[in-house]
Design an enzyme around this catalytic site. Structure first.
Site, mmCIF file in Angstrom:
data_model
loop_
_atom_site.group_PDB
_atom_site.id
_atom_site.type_symbol
_atom_site.label_atom_id
_atom_site.label_comp_id
_atom_site.label_asym_id
_atom_site.label_seq_id
_atom_site.Cartn_x
_atom_site.Cartn_y
_atom_site.Cartn_z
ATOM 1 N N ASP A 102 0.815 -1.211 0.000
ATOM 2 C CA ASP A 102 0.000 0.000 0.000
ATOM 3 C C ASP A 102 0.848 1.261 0.000
ATOM 4 O OD1 ASP A 102 0.850 -0.887 2.557
ATOM 5 O OD2 ASP A 102 -0.556 0.446 3.561
ATOM 6 N N TYR A 125 11.072 3.192 0.685
ATOM 7 C CA TYR A 125 10.522 1.832 0.571
ATOM 8 C C TYR A 125 9.442 1.780 -0.503
ATOM 9 C CZ TYR A 125 7.645 -2.219 1.803
ATOM 10 O OH TYR A 125 6.896 -3.372 1.757
ATOM 11 N N LYS A 129 9.402 -0.407 -4.042
ATOM 12 C CA LYS A 129 8.343 -1.373 -4.336
ATOM 13 C C LYS A 129 7.610 -1.008 -5.630
ATOM 14 C CE LYS A 129 7.211 -4.449 -2.132
ATOM 15 N NZ LYS A 129 7.656 -5.868 -2.167
ATOM 16 N N TRP A 148 -0.277 -3.935 6.087
ATOM 17 C CA TRP A 148 -0.392 -4.186 7.535
ATOM 18 C C TRP A 148 -0.423 -5.682 7.830
ATOM 19 C CZ3 TRP A 148 -3.777 -0.098 10.475
ATOM 20 C CH2 TRP A 148 -3.426 1.195 10.039
#
Length: 285
Positions: A102, A125, A129, A148
């Protein structure tokens, strides 16, 4: 069907290995010590020799804060390695299911992010990604964004809250970041079903449904522990500064595949496994 799972030994790969074992098909799970995904030739040679039908890439640099000062190293795992895998899968006709995050979004939207929403990561990060996503998509492969994540193996927020509940009278938890706690076993099942499906390549969202904040999740964990949820106190992100900025809203909409169950139902279903792995730390009431 012949399966290849990368990132063996990690939280998600452990559940994916359990799930693929149920298919009865040959499965190889590789840790970094067995196949360095940063080595383009090694990746190509292994995939060409083993010739899997499906590759589920659970490997990745997941230290969000450390990526701020070590972005090149994170990019090697989260970006370049995905390209090498995608190239090899393209060459052999294998299906690559790559796990993303996300954090490719900036968190400024008031609504959940759909699969085709404009990306804009706010930390290193997320940038690395996103590079991996683009590499996989350029080769006609599958990207699954999740968020999460917690599971039976490894370190995660749920396990941390269990530990802190036994160590501190009060725990301060951020209440201005919204997302979807996702049980790794549910995601593993989704990844395997996607690899077996007739769904077209592209981006998919694989998170539990509903939404909460870290504070809301912590209160639910304390309740399951039999501890007083009033011991969890809400704070802002500004009260808890981190090297990497986090998106305020990273809730993902699932419009291209069947959504996973609600995060609270998943957490309750996962609790016996979490409690068994946490041991006496769960006796904090």
């Amino acid at each position: 069907m012949r399966w290849l799972i990368t990132g063996a030994g990690g939280m998600l790969a452990t559940d994916v290995l359990d799930r693929t074992a149920l298919t009865g098909d040959p499965v190889v799970a590789l840790a970094r010590s067995e196949l360095d995904l940063r080595d383009r030739r090694a990746v190509r040679d292994f995939v060409c020799a083993y010739r899997p039908r499906a590759v589920i890439n659970c490997a990745g640099w997941t230290a969000v804060d450390e990526a701020e000062s070590r972005e090149a190293e994170a990019l090697a795992i989260n970006g370049h390695a995905v390209r090498w895998l995608a190239e090899a899968c393209d060459q052999t006709g294998a299906r690559l299911v790559h796990v993303s995050t996300d954090y490719v979004f900036d968190g400024a939207s008031a609504a959940p992010y759909q699969e085709d929403a404009v990306t804009g990561p706010v930390n290193a990060y997320g940038r690395t990604k996103l590079a991996g996503e683009r590499a996989a998509l350029e080769h006609g492969q599958y990207v699954v964004r999740t968020a999460w994540l917690y599971g039976a193996a490894g370190t995660d927020f749920v396990r941390t809250m269990v530990r802190l509940a036994g160590e501190r009278p009060f725990v301060d938890v951020v209440d201005d970041q919204r997302g979807q706690p996702t049980w790794a076993a549910d995601l593993a099942d989704f990844l395997v079903r996607l690899a077996q499906s007739d769904l077209p390549p592209g981006v998919y969202h694989g998170t539990c449904s509903g939404e909460t904040t870290w504070y809301g999740l912590a209160k639910e964990i304390f309740t399951l522990l039999g501890a007083d949820p009033g011991r969890v106190r809400p704070v802002t992100s500004a009260d808890y500064p981190r090297p990497a900025r986090r998106p305020a809203n990273s809730v993902l909409a699932c419009t291209r595949a069947e959504p996973l169950r609600h995060w609270r139902a998943a957490l309750h279903a996962a609790w016996p496994v979490i409690a068994a792995n946490a041991g006496p730390q769960c006796n904090v009431a």
